[in-house]
Motif scaffolding. Structure first.
Motif: not given
Length: 287
Positions: A64-92
């Motif tokens: 998977i491209s780095h640009k897409m990884i960055e987009r995922i961690f931008s918070g656009t498709v995640t529920k946990d606000k810590r993804v964008q705030r802390e740059g960490r993705m949870s198991y959920a």
């Protein structure tokens, strides 16, 4: 209004009759959980039940491209606000990612990846946005000594594939209507699957987009294959450990030696892990 409850009760009733819980894939599948957790555990090198961009980039040999990884961690498709705030993705959130990545034919996964590609959030995939992601694909192909298709030619192919209602403007509904959305998405951010599509017979790609009569979805096929691999690896590891421990127990002189406690190869962490479901923020899915 009561339909979801009724269906849930039916599935619980089926559980009582079905000896193998893995046969009920709509809600219950230990195999699916096992595969997802092992994939997450493999990426979570410090085992704090969170992964960052560098961890996720290692998924599937950095396909998977780095640009897409960055987009995922931008918070656009995640529920946990810590993804964008802390740059960490949870198991959920990893569950959403993995299922969407391995089965891009479902409505939910199409929405997931459309949001990632739609950089400005206007509901339309512009030529600029597609070129932005395609540039990294070209760079990867060049490092593999493969001459990439010029963006203009690639764009023509994708427009012919999607057939958007408004020429030159690809919408979410266009992709949902198109039965080859998985080919479209892989072209722009998954180099491994993009090459797989390119090497296929064109007629087989078209058949992939036809209404499916098969019982298993892409996700179910992936989970079944990965589960078999994980079980085979675990069995081989246990056999190796058993043979090694038997030799150590006796020692060279045949004298018994205390056997150290052996940890399961895919041992799941104890409940004292840091995952706190109570703090997880739930919102309506892809409003």
């Amino acid at each position: 209004m009561n339909t979801p409850v009724f269906r849930g009760e039916m599935n619980v009733a089926l559980l009582e009759e079905e000896e193998d819980v893995n046969q009920l894939t709509e809600y219950f599948s230990y195999e699916h959980f096992y595969v997802i957790y092992c994939k997450f555990w493999e990426l979570d090198t410090d085992h704090d039940l969170y992964i960052d961009q560098r961890d996720l980039a290692r998924h599937n040999d950095q396909a998977i491209s780095h640009k897409m990884i960055e987009r995922i961690f931008s918070g656009t498709v995640t529920k946990d606000k810590r993804v964008q705030r802390e740059g960490r993705m949870s198991y959920a959130d990893f569950v959403w990612f993995l299922i969407s990545e391995e089965d891009k034919k479902t409505a939910i996964s199409i929405e997931y990846w459309f949001r990632c590609l739609d950089l400005d959030g206007d509901g339309i995939l512009s030529m600029y946005e597609l070129e932005y992601f395609y540039q990294e694909q070209c760079q990867k192909l060049e490092t593999m000594a493969i001459e990439p298709l010029p963006f203009e030619d690639c764009l023509c192919q994708m427009l012919d594939l999607v057939k958007p209602t408004v020429p030159g403007k690809i919408t979410l509904q266009d992709l949902k209507r198109c039965r080859l959305a998985h080919v479209f998405f892989d072209t722009f951010f998954n180099i491994e699957k993009y090459l797989e599509h390119e090497q296929k017979d064109p007629f087989s790609v078209v058949r992939d987009g036809e209404p499916e009569s098969q019982d298993l979805s892409d996700w179910e096929k992936y989970a079944a294959e990965e589960y078999d691999i994980l079980v085979a690896e675990e069995t081989a590891n246990e056999q190796y450990n058993d043979g090694y421990d038997s030799a150590v127990e006796r020692g060279v002189s045949g004298e018994l030696v205390p056997r150290t406690e052996k940890r399961h190869f895919f041992d799941i962490p104890n409940p004292h892990c840091s995952l706190d479901l109570e703090q997880y923020e739930y919102e309506d899915d892809f409003e």
